[in-house]
Design a protein around this motif. Sequence first.
Motif, PDB file in Angstrom:
ATOM      1  N   ARG A 114      25.037  16.902   6.563  1.00 40.10           N
ATOM      2  CA  ARG A 114      25.890  17.568   5.575  1.00 40.10           C
ATOM      3  C   ARG A 114      27.375  17.505   5.936  1.00 40.10           C
ATOM      4  N   PHE A 115      27.726  17.386   7.226  1.00 44.22           N
ATOM      5  CA  PHE A 115      29.138  17.333   7.599  1.00 44.22           C
ATOM      6  C   PHE A 115      29.723  15.925   7.499  1.00 44.22           C
ATOM      7  N   PHE A 116      28.872  14.934   7.352  1.00 43.44           N
ATOM      8  CA  PHE A 116      29.293  13.540   7.117  1.00 43.44           C
ATOM      9  C   PHE A 116      28.211  12.917   6.251  1.00 43.44           C
ATOM     10  N   PRO A 117      28.068  13.390   5.004  1.00 45.19           N
ATOM     11  CA  PRO A 117      26.862  13.113   4.200  1.00 45.19           C
ATOM     12  C   PRO A 117      26.714  11.660   3.787  1.00 45.19           C
ATOM     13  N   TYR A 118      25.450  11.290   3.552  1.00 46.19           N
ATOM     14  CA  TYR A 118      25.185  10.009   2.905  1.00 46.19           C
ATOM     15  C   TYR A 118      25.796  10.069   1.500  1.00 46.19           C
ATOM     16  N   TYR A 119      26.631   9.087   1.172  1.00 44.33           N
ATOM     17  CA  TYR A 119      27.337   9.094  -0.107  1.00 44.33           C
ATOM     18  C   TYR A 119      26.457   8.440  -1.171  1.00 44.33           C
ATOM     19  N   VAL A 120      25.311   9.070  -1.442  1.00 48.71           N
ATOM     20  CA  VAL A 120      24.345   8.528  -2.400  1.00 48.71           C
ATOM     21  C   VAL A 120      23.734   9.666  -3.206  1.00 48.71           C
ATOM     22  N   THR A 121      23.212   9.319  -4.353  1.00 52.27           N
ATOM     23  CA  THR A 121      22.352  10.213  -5.127  1.00 52.27           C
ATOM     24  C   THR A 121      20.946   9.649  -5.042  1.00 52.27           C
ATOM     25  N   ALA A 122      20.047  10.413  -4.444  1.00 56.05           N
ATOM     26  CA  ALA A 122      18.687   9.939  -4.182  1.00 56.05           C
ATOM     27  C   ALA A 122      17.686  10.607  -5.124  1.00 56.05           C
ATOM     28  N   MET A 123      16.604   9.884  -5.409  1.00 62.50           N
ATOM     29  CA  MET A 123      15.477  10.431  -6.162  1.00 62.50           C
ATOM     30  C   MET A 123      14.185   9.900  -5.560  1.00 62.50           C
ATOM     31  N   LEU A 124      13.165  10.739  -5.552  1.00 57.08           N
ATOM     32  CA  LEU A 124      11.827  10.336  -5.112  1.00 57.08           C
ATOM     33  C   LEU A 124      10.884  10.388  -6.303  1.00 57.08           C
ATOM     34  N   ASP A 162       0.809  -1.218   0.000  1.00 56.26           N
ATOM     35  CA  ASP A 162       0.000   0.000   0.000  1.00 56.26           C
ATOM     36  C   ASP A 162       0.841   1.266   0.000  1.00 56.26           C
ATOM     37  N   ALA A 163       2.136   1.147  -0.297  1.00 57.56           N
ATOM     38  CA  ALA A 163       3.000   2.333  -0.390  1.00 57.56           C
ATOM     39  C   ALA A 163       2.600   3.179  -1.595  1.00 57.56           C
ATOM     40  N   THR A 164       2.879   4.487  -1.515  1.00 56.40           N
ATOM     41  CA  THR A 164       2.534   5.405  -2.599  1.00 56.40           C
ATOM     42  C   THR A 164       3.747   6.163  -3.139  1.00 56.40           C
ATOM     43  N   ILE A 165       4.899   5.985  -2.494  1.00 59.25           N
ATOM     44  CA  ILE A 165       6.104   6.726  -2.862  1.00 59.25           C
ATOM     45  C   ILE A 165       7.244   5.745  -3.112  1.00 59.25           C
ATOM     46  N   VAL A 166       8.101   6.061  -4.075  1.00 55.55           N
ATOM     47  CA  VAL A 166       9.249   5.224  -4.392  1.00 55.55           C
ATOM     48  C   VAL A 166      10.529   6.043  -4.231  1.00 55.55           C
ATOM     49  N   LEU A 167      11.504   5.460  -3.554  1.00 51.75           N
ATOM     50  CA  LEU A 167      12.817   6.075  -3.369  1.00 51.75           C
ATOM     51  C   LEU A 167      13.866   5.273  -4.125  1.00 51.75           C
ATOM     52  N   SER A 168      14.742   5.963  -4.853  1.00 51.54           N
ATOM     53  CA  SER A 168      15.883   5.289  -5.475  1.00 51.54           C
ATOM     54  C   SER A 168      17.157   5.880  -4.897  1.00 51.54           C
ATOM     55  N   VAL A 169      18.131   5.013  -4.616  1.00 52.42           N
ATOM     56  CA  VAL A 169      19.414   5.444  -4.080  1.00 52.42           C
ATOM     57  C   VAL A 169      20.520   4.698  -4.818  1.00 52.42           C
ATOM     58  N   ALA A 205      21.021   2.090   2.090  1.00 52.85           N
ATOM     59  CA  ALA A 205      20.139   1.293   2.943  1.00 52.85           C
ATOM     60  C   ALA A 205      19.762   2.068   4.203  1.00 52.85           C
ATOM     61  N   ALA A 206      20.730   2.786   4.785  1.00 54.88           N
ATOM     62  CA  ALA A 206      20.448   3.570   5.989  1.00 54.88           C
ATOM     63  C   ALA A 206      19.460   4.696   5.699  1.00 54.88           C
ATOM     64  N   LEU A 207      19.651   5.374   4.573  1.00 58.76           N
ATOM     65  CA  LEU A 207      18.744   6.466   4.199  1.00 58.76           C
ATOM     66  C   LEU A 207      17.348   5.927   3.910  1.00 58.76           C
ATOM     67  N   GLN A 218      15.607   5.085   7.228  1.00 56.87           N
ATOM     68  CA  GLN A 218      15.241   6.274   7.988  1.00 56.87           C
ATOM     69  C   GLN A 218      14.015   6.953   7.399  1.00 56.87           C
ATOM     70  N   LEU A 219      13.990   7.136   6.079  1.00 63.08           N
ATOM     71  CA  LEU A 219      12.845   7.790   5.447  1.00 63.08           C
ATOM     72  C   LEU A 219      11.599   6.923   5.544  1.00 63.08           C
ATOM     73  N   ASP A 220      11.763   5.607   5.401  1.00 58.82           N
ATOM     74  CA  ASP A 220      10.624   4.702   5.508  1.00 58.82           C
ATOM     75  C   ASP A 220      10.006   4.772   6.900  1.00 58.82           C
ATOM     76  N   THR A 221      10.839   4.827   7.922  1.00 58.72           N
ATOM     77  CA  THR A 221      10.341   4.927   9.297  1.00 58.72           C
ATOM     78  C   THR A 221       9.580   6.220   9.508  1.00 58.72           C
ATOM     79  N   ILE A 222      10.112   7.327   8.997  1.00 57.91           N
ATOM     80  CA  ILE A 222       9.439   8.624   9.149  1.00 57.91           C
ATOM     81  C   ILE A 222       8.076   8.605   8.467  1.00 57.91           C
ATOM     82  N   CYS A 223       7.996   8.031   7.269  1.00 59.76           N
ATOM     83  CA  CYS A 223       6.712   7.952   6.555  1.00 59.76           C
ATOM     84  C   CYS A 223       5.724   7.058   7.299  1.00 59.76           C
ATOM     85  N   LYS A 224       6.211   5.973   7.897  1.00 56.26           N
ATOM     86  CA  LYS A 224       5.333   5.087   8.660  1.00 56.26           C
ATOM     87  C   LYS A 224       4.792   5.783   9.918  1.00 56.26           C
ATOM     88  N   ILE A 225       5.652   6.524  10.606  1.00 58.24           N
ATOM     89  CA  ILE A 225       5.215   7.259  11.800  1.00 58.24           C
ATOM     90  C   ILE A 225       4.167   8.302  11.425  1.00 58.24           C
TER      91      ILE A 225
END
Length: 263
Positions: free
Chosen positions: A139-149, A86-93, A101-103, A106-113
């Motif tokens: 930003r001072f120790f950034p996730y080394y990914v390129t993300a898209m929603l 029943d998800a409505t949003i897709v994340l690519s990393v 995986a960490a990002l 984290q985002l999945d948990t926030i959306c669930k809450i």
Amino acid sequence: MAAMFSQNPATEGPGYSFSDAPRAHGELREHRFNPYTDNGGSTLGIAGADFTIMAGDTRHTSGYSINSRMAPKVFKIGGTTASQDDATIVLSVVGFAADGAALRDQLDTICKIYRYRHGKPMTLNACAKRLSTILYGKRFFPYYVTAMLGGLDEEGKGAVYSYDPVGSYEREQCRAAGAAASLIMPFLDNQVNFKNQYVPESGTGHDLKERERHPLPRSRVEILVKDAFDGAAERHIEVGDELQMMIITKDGIEEVMVQMKKD
């Protein structure tokens, strides 16, 4: 070479390679630790009139080594079940797989809450802003990914949001990321954004009329996605194995897997 692995009388311990030989007393030695690596692969997103397609290959690499042929880079976000039906949003990393995986988690948990507290899924626009703050907070120790929603906006129109590693983002018609982004993006610019496409016999030079821009049908976009990754797999060793496509419509998210080159 055998001496490198034998006991060294001078140090009473294992032998040293020539690049890490014992130093004189008091001489400085440089110690390095690099927490990042690039695990290859590519992703893309294309927004249509009433749908969005997010896609990525499944190859996971370290240099010239293939660690896994089934490492997805496109994920459903914010569902209430284990399968995220029943998800409505897709994340690519794409980039460093561990950070991706960490990002994602984290985002999945926030959306669930949010869904639990408000009794409804988070909108794509709100999720896009929240992802920006997550990335900026690191930003001072950034996730080394390129993300898209990817998903549908409040009006039911397809939308793709692209990010840099520290949270700057933009809504776009299409975007490619990862190892083969420089190969895929010019193709999308021409075929999706209609750049450098003109009406035949409409003039010469600056008098040429640009082709009218319009959203592409879903069947056409699916073909473009497959063509883009087929071309990238031919020319880039970090792209291949399988193509994973997530197609978001008002009826839900459909996942499609397509075989690609494995060499």
